[in-house]
Design an enzyme around this catalytic site. Structure first.
Site, PDB file in Angstrom:
ATOM      1  N   LYS A   6       0.910  -1.372   0.037  1.00  0.00           N
ATOM      2  CA  LYS A   6      -0.068   0.086   0.033  1.00  0.00           C
ATOM      3  C   LYS A   6       0.747   1.405  -0.020  1.00  0.00           C
ATOM      4  CE  LYS A   6      -4.331  -2.145   1.380  1.00  0.00           C
ATOM      5  NZ  LYS A   6      -5.606  -2.092   2.174  1.00  0.00           N
ATOM      6  N   ARG A  25      -3.910 -10.396   4.502  1.00  0.00           N
ATOM      7  CA  ARG A  25      -4.415 -10.223   3.048  1.00  0.00           C
ATOM      8  C   ARG A  25      -3.029  -9.538   2.146  1.00  0.00           C
ATOM      9  NH1 ARG A  25      -6.195  -6.656  -0.944  1.00  0.00           N
ATOM     10  NH2 ARG A  25      -7.872  -7.507  -2.374  1.00  0.00           N
TER      11      ARG A  25
HETATM   12  C1  9MG Z   1     -10.191  -5.422  -1.265  1.00  0.00           C
HETATM   13  N1  9MG Z   1      -9.333  -5.080  -0.372  1.00  0.00           N
HETATM   14  C2  9MG Z   1      -8.251  -4.097  -0.709  1.00  0.00           C
HETATM   15  N2  9MG Z   1      -7.300  -3.775   0.349  1.00  0.00           N
HETATM   16  C3  9MG Z   1      -8.126  -4.424   1.342  1.00  0.00           C
HETATM   17  C4  9MG Z   1      -7.890  -4.670   2.674  1.00  0.00           C
HETATM   18  O1  9MG Z   1      -7.227  -3.858   3.624  1.00  0.00           O
HETATM   19  N3  9MG Z   1      -8.715  -5.391   3.398  1.00  0.00           N
HETATM   20  C5  9MG Z   1      -9.888  -6.058   2.741  1.00  0.00           C
HETATM   21  N4  9MG Z   1     -10.431  -6.858   3.558  1.00  0.00           N
HETATM   22  N5  9MG Z   1      -9.806  -6.057   1.414  1.00  0.00           N
HETATM   23  C6  9MG Z   1      -9.366  -5.157   0.928  1.00  0.00           C
END
Ligand code: 9MG
Length: 282
Positions: free
Chosen positions: A219, A254
């Site tokens: 990010k 994730r």
């Molecule tokens: C789809 N998506 C993009 N970034 C995300 C994040 O930080 N958490 C979750 N649950 N979905 C995300």
């Protein structure tokens, strides 16, 4: 706190691998090749140790073109079906009730909604009726405008209180607690400082009584805190933030870089186990 989520054990923190089926991933082969490439990529991520595959058909980057639910279904459902038939735990990343319904019918076990089931008036009912597990993520604003000067008095407190209210709404709609998980939504309507405050205070989310999922992978706050590296050169910062999350009780990460994250989790876990066995006498 439940020790599993959607059938995935959480005794050890788990990795959710990201699979996007969006035009950037179609190369010049059109949607069919995009779907085939996504399936192959997902298999690869499972081989690298991902316990869950998160399949998304809509880009939520500011400025990304809007996608109809029909197009999102056409992109994601063939991928969800193919992976679920292979016994892979699949999550559908969507804000649209029609996509949730179609994906769960095709075998998705988890609905991952960045709008915490508020983006579509039918989402709460569809999620409750589907029997799927749900990830409720915090977002301030909408993807198109969420980074326009977001403001909080106390970001961790406000995110906590929002997620508590969404958990209540889900329970009232009939979704059992063991099917729910929360996520602070790093980068979604937050400045770099808000993101750092949220990461530092992740342990405050545990009073909610459900597992915490964290998405920090590649990010932009990582580049902002470092040397403005492009996304594919943010693995080090992604791992640093992920490990800070594990130290604060995060159960699911994730990520794009599955192999690197699985390795980091294994080392972190071994240290944790050793620490829990040690008794020091002076
Ligand atoms: C789809 N998506 C993009 N970034 C995300 C994040 O930080 N958490 C979750 N649950 N979905 C995300």
């Amino acid at each position: 706190m439940p020790s599993s989520f959607a059938g995935v054990t959480l005794d050890l923190p788990q990795v959710m691998g990201i699979v996007n089926v969006t035009p950037d991933s179609f190369s010049d082969g059109g949607r069919y090749l995009g779907v085939e490439a996504a399936i192959a990529h997902a298999r690869d991520l499972v081989a690298q140790g991902a316990a869950i595959i998160d399949v998304g058909g809509e880009s939520t980057r500011p400025g990304a073109a809007a996608v109809s639910p029909e197009e999102e279904i056409a992109r994601t459902v063939p991928v969800v079906r193919a992976l679920a038939e292979e016994g892979i735990c699949v999550s559908i990343d969507t804000r649209h009730a029609a996509v949730m319904r179609a994906a769960v019918e095709a075998g998705a076990a988890i609905i991952n909604d960045i709008s915490a089931l508020e983006g579509d008036p039918d989402s709460l009912g569809v999620a409750a009726g589907s029997g799927a597990s749900v990830v409720l993520m915090h977002m301030r604003g909408q993807p198109a405008d969420m980074q326009a000067a977001p403001q909080y008095r106390d970001a961790p407190r406000e995110v906590h209180d929002y997620l508590a209210a969404r958990l209540e709404a889900c329970l009232a709609a009939g979704i059992p607690e063991e099917k729910l998980c929360v996520d602070p939504g790093i980068g979604f309507g937050k400045t770099v400082e808000h993101n750092v405050q949220l990461l530092a205070a992740l342990d405050e989310l545990h009073s909610l009584g459900v597992p915490v999922l964290l998405g920090v992978s590649r990010k932009s706050f990582i580049g902002a805190l470092s040397r403005q590296e492009p996304p594919d050169r943010r693995v080090g910062g992604s791992l640093a933030a992920a490990l800070a999350g594990l130290d604060r009780g995060v159960k699911i990460l994730r990520v794009h870089d599955v192999a690197e994250t699985v390795q980091a989790v294994a080392v972190w876990h071994a240290i944790k186990i050793s620490q829990s066995k040690r008794t020091f006498t002076s």
